[in-house]
Design a protein around this motif. Structure first.
Motif, PDB file in Angstrom:
ATOM      1  N   ILE A 194      -3.856   7.687  -1.494  1.00  0.00           N
ATOM      2  CA  ILE A 194      -3.510   6.568  -1.228  1.00  0.00           C
ATOM      3  C   ILE A 194      -3.873   5.246  -2.226  1.00  0.00           C
ATOM      4  CG2 ILE A 194      -4.379   4.501   0.552  1.00  0.00           C
ATOM      5  CD1 ILE A 194      -3.365   7.130   1.830  1.00  0.00           C
ATOM      6  N   VAL A 252       0.695  -1.106  -0.032  1.00  0.00           N
ATOM      7  CA  VAL A 252       0.015   0.012   0.093  1.00  0.00           C
ATOM      8  C   VAL A 252       0.852   1.279   0.043  1.00  0.00           C
ATOM      9  CG1 VAL A 252      -1.853   1.439   1.278  1.00  0.00           C
ATOM     10  CG2 VAL A 252      -1.867  -1.175   1.173  1.00  0.00           C
ATOM     11  N   VAL A 312      -5.520   4.329   4.414  1.00  0.00           N
ATOM     12  CA  VAL A 312      -4.319   3.922   4.306  1.00  0.00           C
ATOM     13  C   VAL A 312      -4.441   2.588   5.210  1.00  0.00           C
ATOM     14  CG1 VAL A 312      -2.679   4.415   6.273  1.00  0.00           C
ATOM     15  CG2 VAL A 312      -1.957   3.929   3.969  1.00  0.00           C
ATOM     16  N   ASP A 367      -3.590   1.293  -3.409  1.00  0.00           N
ATOM     17  CA  ASP A 367      -3.398   0.031  -2.957  1.00  0.00           C
ATOM     18  C   ASP A 367      -2.412  -0.826  -3.561  1.00  0.00           C
ATOM     19  OD1 ASP A 367      -4.597  -1.150  -5.169  1.00  0.00           O
ATOM     20  OD2 ASP A 367      -6.741  -1.471  -4.310  1.00  0.00           O
ATOM     21  N   VAL A 413       3.300  -0.719   4.260  1.00  0.00           N
ATOM     22  CA  VAL A 413       2.843   0.496   3.925  1.00  0.00           C
ATOM     23  C   VAL A 413       4.125   1.381   3.381  1.00  0.00           C
ATOM     24  CG1 VAL A 413       1.801   2.869   4.104  1.00  0.00           C
ATOM     25  CG2 VAL A 413       0.744   0.635   4.874  1.00  0.00           C
ATOM     26  N   LEU A 436       1.406   5.437   0.594  1.00  0.00           N
ATOM     27  CA  LEU A 436       0.874   6.766   1.150  1.00  0.00           C
ATOM     28  C   LEU A 436       1.589   7.697   0.313  1.00  0.00           C
ATOM     29  CD1 LEU A 436      -0.455   8.684   3.189  1.00  0.00           C
ATOM     30  CD2 LEU A 436       1.204   7.882   4.896  1.00  0.00           C
ATOM     31  N   ALA A 478       5.575   4.740   2.509  1.00  0.00           N
ATOM     32  CA  ALA A 478       5.225   6.167   2.486  1.00  0.00           C
ATOM     33  C   ALA A 478       6.315   7.073   1.729  1.00  0.00           C
ATOM     34  CB  ALA A 478       5.031   6.414   4.035  1.00  0.00           C
TER      35      ALA A 478
END
Length: 166
Positions: A133, A46, A162, A135, A77, A48, A79
């Motif tokens: 965001i 994912v 998120v 996926d 995630v 961000l 970022a």
């Protein structure tokens, strides 16, 4: 296109407006060591993605610190904070502020991210403040173009999005 202002003045955004449900556009930005970074580099995670005018301003500083703090609590995630600050300045800023969970990347070279995500502020040649965001299947699941460039994004909404993305 999103309508934004910067210090109360209307701003023209260049590039393509991104919407929830879109396939996330690819981009090429530079890491602090000048190596290229693309959306595909984090495939399967994912993402961000946060754009900001400059790390050396109060809101951008606070925003990046907040997302850095929150990113430490998130699994799978990636970022990224994108600005047109030079990679050397980003590296200095991250080192001075203990930023380890958010990767700062520079769009100074050709505004690839700015154009792909519709955040290139024509009048300032900076990036507008926005949160995306994406996926693990490269679908955009959340978008916020912050309407006033000197305001904070909606942290809570972005963090919920998120966490909900897979």
């Amino acid at each position: 296109m999103a309508s934004i202002t910067f210090k109360g003045n209307p701003i023209t955004l260049l590039g393509n407006e991104v919407k929830v449900g879109d396939n996330a556009p690819n981009f090429t930005v530079l890491a602090n060591d000048l190596t290229p970074v693309t959306l595909a580099d984090s495939k399967g995670s994912v993402r961000l993605l946060v754009s900001t005018p400059s790390l050396d301003t109060g809101v951008c500083d606070a925003q990046t610190r907040r997302f850095n703090e929150e990113a430490a609590k998130l699994d799978n995630v990636k970022a990224l904070t994108v600005s047109v600050d030079l990679p050397f300045a980003q590296k200095r800023w991250c080192g001075a502020n203990g930023i380890e969970n958010v990767q700062t990347v520079s769009d100074h070279r050709d505004l690839s991210f700015g154009e792909a995500y519709g955040v290139h502020m024509k009048e300032l040649r900076l990036l507008a403040r926005a949160v995306f965001i994406v996926d693990s299947d490269d679908k955009v699941t959340y978008v916020e173009y912050v309407s006033e460039g000197t305001d904070h994004p909606n942290y809570e909404a972005a963090l919920e999005a998120v966490k909900a993305a897979k």
